[in-house]
Design a protein around this motif. Structure first.
Motif, short mmCIF file in Angstrom:
data_model
loop_
_atom_site.label_atom_id
_atom_site.label_comp_id
_atom_site.label_asym_id
_atom_site.label_seq_id
_atom_site.Cartn_x
_atom_site.Cartn_y
_atom_site.Cartn_z
N TYR A 181 0.81 -1.12 -0.19
CA TYR A 181 -0.01 -0.19 0.03
C TYR A 181 0.95 1.24 -0.03
CZ TYR A 181 -3.39 3.59 1.56
OH TYR A 181 -4.26 4.70 1.71
N ARG A 182 2.13 1.15 0.80
CA ARG A 182 2.83 2.44 0.82
C ARG A 182 3.38 2.86 -0.76
NH1 ARG A 182 4.52 0.26 5.99
NH2 ARG A 182 6.22 -0.74 5.11
N PHE A 183 3.75 1.72 -1.35
CA PHE A 183 4.34 1.78 -2.61
C PHE A 183 3.34 1.80 -3.79
CE2 PHE A 183 7.96 -0.24 -0.36
CZ PHE A 183 8.94 0.63 -0.59
N GLY A 184 2.18 2.00 -3.38
CA GLY A 184 0.93 2.27 -4.40
C GLY A 184 0.71 0.92 -5.12
N GLU A 185 0.95 -0.29 -4.70
CA GLU A 185 0.66 -1.57 -5.59
C GLU A 185 -0.43 -2.17 -5.09
OE1 GLU A 185 3.96 -4.07 -4.96
OE2 GLU A 185 5.53 -2.77 -5.81
N ARG A 186 -1.18 -1.83 -3.63
CA ARG A 186 -2.25 -2.28 -3.42
C ARG A 186 -3.02 -0.99 -2.85
NH1 ARG A 186 -0.84 -5.93 -5.65
NH2 ARG A 186 -0.48 -8.19 -4.95
N GLY A 187 -4.55 -1.31 -2.73
CA GLY A 187 -5.33 -0.37 -2.24
C GLY A 187 -5.51 -0.85 -0.75
N LEU A 188 -6.41 0.28 -0.24
CA LEU A 188 -6.60 0.13 1.08
C LEU A 188 -7.54 -0.78 1.41
CD1 LEU A 188 -6.68 1.46 3.97
CD2 LEU A 188 -8.74 3.03 3.14
N ILE A 189 -8.51 -1.20 0.47
CA ILE A 189 -9.50 -2.33 0.72
C ILE A 189 -8.69 -3.69 1.09
CG2 ILE A 189 -11.33 -3.74 -0.34
CD1 ILE A 189 -12.11 -1.37 -1.74
N GLU A 190 -7.60 -3.82 0.19
CA GLU A 190 -6.74 -4.95 0.37
C GLU A 190 -6.01 -5.12 1.73
OE1 GLU A 190 -6.73 -3.41 -2.31
OE2 GLU A 190 -7.11 -4.55 -4.14
N VAL A 191 -5.54 -4.10 2.23
CA VAL A 191 -4.88 -3.83 3.37
C VAL A 191 -5.87 -4.26 4.61
CG1 VAL A 191 -3.85 -2.51 5.14
CG2 VAL A 191 -3.24 -2.46 2.66
N LEU A 192 -7.23 -3.54 4.61
CA LEU A 192 -8.20 -3.81 5.41
C LEU A 192 -8.63 -5.39 5.61
CD1 LEU A 192 -10.21 -0.42 5.22
CD2 LEU A 192 -8.50 -1.19 6.69
N ASP A 193 -8.77 -5.78 4.50
CA ASP A 193 -9.16 -7.22 4.30
C ASP A 193 -8.14 -8.22 4.95
OD1 ASP A 193 -11.70 -6.63 3.10
OD2 ASP A 193 -10.78 -7.10 1.06
N THR A 194 -6.83 -7.65 4.80
CA THR A 194 -5.93 -8.43 5.35
C THR A 194 -5.96 -8.30 6.93
OG1 THR A 194 -4.43 -8.18 3.34
CG2 THR A 194 -3.43 -9.18 5.20
N GLN A 195 -6.20 -7.30 7.33
CA GLN A 195 -6.15 -7.05 8.60
C GLN A 195 -7.52 -7.65 9.35
OE1 GLN A 195 -7.74 -3.37 10.48
NE2 GLN A 195 -5.53 -2.92 10.79
N ARG A 196 -8.48 -7.79 8.64
CA ARG A 196 -9.65 -8.43 9.10
C ARG A 196 -9.15 -10.00 9.18
NH1 ARG A 196 -12.83 -4.66 6.55
NH2 ARG A 196 -12.53 -5.50 4.53
N VAL A 197 -8.56 -10.65 8.27
CA VAL A 197 -8.15 -11.83 8.41
C VAL A 197 -7.36 -12.22 9.76
CG1 VAL A 197 -6.69 -13.60 7.25
CG2 VAL A 197 -8.34 -12.42 6.01
N LEU A 198 -6.31 -11.41 9.82
CA LEU A 198 -5.40 -11.39 11.22
C LEU A 198 -6.49 -11.14 12.43
CD1 LEU A 198 -2.78 -11.57 12.56
CD2 LEU A 198 -2.72 -9.17 12.31
N ARG A 199 -7.27 -10.36 12.47
CA ARG A 199 -8.23 -10.41 13.51
C ARG A 199 -8.77 -11.49 13.71
NH1 ARG A 199 -11.03 -6.22 11.80
NH2 ARG A 199 -12.84 -7.48 11.34
N GLY A 200 -9.43 -11.94 12.90
CA GLY A 200 -10.17 -13.33 12.86
C GLY A 200 -9.51 -14.50 13.41
N ILE A 201 -8.15 -14.57 12.84
CA ILE A 201 -7.20 -15.57 13.49
C ILE A 201 -6.83 -15.37 15.13
CG2 ILE A 201 -4.71 -16.33 13.15
CD1 ILE A 201 -5.18 -15.92 10.23
N LEU A 202 -6.66 -14.21 15.32
CA LEU A 202 -6.33 -13.79 16.75
C LEU A 202 -7.65 -14.30 17.62
CD1 LEU A 202 -4.30 -10.60 16.34
CD2 LEU A 202 -3.48 -12.70 16.70
N ALA A 203 -8.79 -13.66 17.19
CA ALA A 203 -9.77 -14.19 17.90
C ALA A 203 -10.11 -15.67 17.98
CB ALA A 203 -11.17 -13.56 17.38
N GLU A 204 -9.92 -16.49 16.97
CA GLU A 204 -9.99 -17.76 16.82
C GLU A 204 -9.04 -18.65 18.04
OE1 GLU A 204 -10.19 -19.62 13.38
OE2 GLU A 204 -11.68 -18.41 12.35
N SER A 205 -7.83 -17.91 17.92
CA SER A 205 -6.54 -18.29 18.82
C SER A 205 -7.10 -18.22 20.35
CB SER A 205 -5.16 -17.50 18.65
OG SER A 205 -4.13 -18.05 19.36
#
Length: 414
Positions: free
Chosen positions: A362-386
């Motif tokens: 995202y910093r280099f302009g190769e991905r948009g904010l949506i991709e970053v937020l989706d990746t963050q949601r995946v991490l949040r779900g994994i942490l909650a499941e853990s």
């Protein structure tokens, strides 16, 4: 860039800091709840009632005294003058020794039944307190994680707003960030309410003995130490309070059969009588025997036999069922332990690496904010499941300890 110097959400580590003064451990919480809960006191009163029943069962029957008297008038007054007479009769019931022994034994077995029920109430409450305490810890950790995500999204939104103001970022991303901030705020509020609900439920189980601002000195990373499965298979059927209670009930039902059968024997009363009048004094002695000729208590005996069969069949089924409950709890423990190992063995690290890669892209302009937020949601779900997997591990261990009646016993000696 929006994600520069922004901390990511992380799972709590096993190395916890020193607990604050006044924090309650799990055992302290269990002791407090077992001392304050009204159901425990009610079960203890049942034990006291059963112990008092032994006194009544062992008591000897009281003697009966009959006193009669009155004036006596002769039919021919010239022959015998009028006078008074009185009679005193003493009756003492002689108990059948077999009936007495069976009655006392049944009362003693009743004490064992009540004591086992008392232990069952304590074991169930101790396990519930333990599970509720770890649920509170789970809800607090999820609330902390959601709060961290909310702060992260607010910081992202602030930086995107700055970028939109200087023309470096599209306004669409600001709209997207606003929606994500609202979503994070909603999740944070729900997590905090769930933590509050878990706190209130724990206070309810302790009958209000806990202060509203109590702190639990426990962690989802607390070690789970249990005997091997084979040892548990041998221990649980012998110490489980419900099995012990049913065994005592079976013994009481057998003694009730003996009691009903002993009631068929003839009952005897000794009679001593003294009769006095003006001219005569009479002392007599005799026996009062009740002969079971027409009714030999067949209905009561059959009822006691059927009740004994009911208790025996219930005991056999509960032994099997408790064994299956142990197997199920052990399998749940192994599944939760395996899930914890999988999450900490690489799943969480891979999700964190994926988030860092998405942030860099995202910093280099190769991905948009949506991709970053989706990746963050995946991490949040994994942490909650853990966290949920660790809670499931503690809950399965609490269930095994409930089946084996493993809890603080200091208050049981009161």
């Amino acid at each position: 860039m929006p994600f520069d110097m922004i901390p990511s959400v992380t799972i709590p580590s096993a190395s916890a800091s020193a607990p604050p003064p006044g924090a309650l451990s799990i055992q302290d919480l269990q002791k407090l709840g077992l001392e304050a809960n009204g159901l425990v006191h009610a079960a203890r009163s049942q034990v006291n009632m059963a112990e008092a029943g032994i006194i009544g069962a062992a008591a000897y029957p009281n003697p009966e005294v009959i006193v009669t008297g009155g004036p006596q008038h002769a039919r021919v007054p010239q022959a015998n003058p009028a006078t008074n007479h009185r009679a005193v009769t003493l009756l003492q019931h002689i108990e059948n020794p077999f009936l007495r022994s069976a009655r006392i034994g049944a009362a003693e077995a009743g004490v064992e039944v009540s004591a086992a029920s008392f232990q069952q109430v304590q074991a169930d409450l101790a396990a519930q307190l333990r599970v509720r305490a770890y649920e509170l810890v789970l809800r607090q950790e999820i609330a902390r994680m959601e709060g961290s995500i909310f702060e992260l999204m607010e910081e992202v939104r602030r930086r995107i707003k700055v970028g939109v103001g200087v023309g470096e970022t599209a306004r669409f991303e600001l709209i997207r960030a606003d929606a994500e901030v609202l979503n994070a705020a909603s999740r944070k509020e729900a997590a905090e309410l769930n933590a509050l609900r878990a706190r209130v439920a724990l206070m309810q189980f302790t009958a209000g003995a806990l202060k509203p601002d109590f702190i639990i000195n426990a962690s989802l990373f607390d070690p789970v130490i249990l005997p091997p499965l084979e040892e548990l298979r041998q221990e649980v059927p012998t110490v489980n309070p419900e099995v012990v209670r049913l065994e005592a009930e079976q013994n009481r039902a057998r003694l009730r059969i003996d009691q009903e059968r002993a009631s068929v024997f003839p009952s005897v009363q000794i009679l001593l009588s003294n009769f006095q009048e003006a001219q005569y004094t009479s002392n007599t002695a005799g026996f009062h025997v009740t002969v079971p000729l027409f009714y030999r208590r067949r209905g009561e005996i059959d009822t006691a036999v059927a009740d004994s069969a009911r208790v025996r069949q219930t005991l056999e089924y509960r032994r099997y069922e408790i064994g299956q409950l142990l197997e199920g709890a052990w399998q749940a423990l192994q599944i939760a332990r395996r899930r914890v190992e999988m999450f900490e063995g690489g799943i969480i690290k891979e999700a964190e690496n994926a988030l860092r890669v998405a942030q860099a892209a995202y910093r280099f302009g190769e991905r948009g904010l949506i991709e970053v937020l989706d990746t963050q949601r995946v991490l949040r779900g994994i942490l909650a499941e853990s966290l949920q997997a660790r809670f499931d591990l503690q809950a399965a261990a609490a269930e095994i300890d409930r089946l084996r009646a493993h809890y603080p016993r200091e208050q049981a000696a009161e």
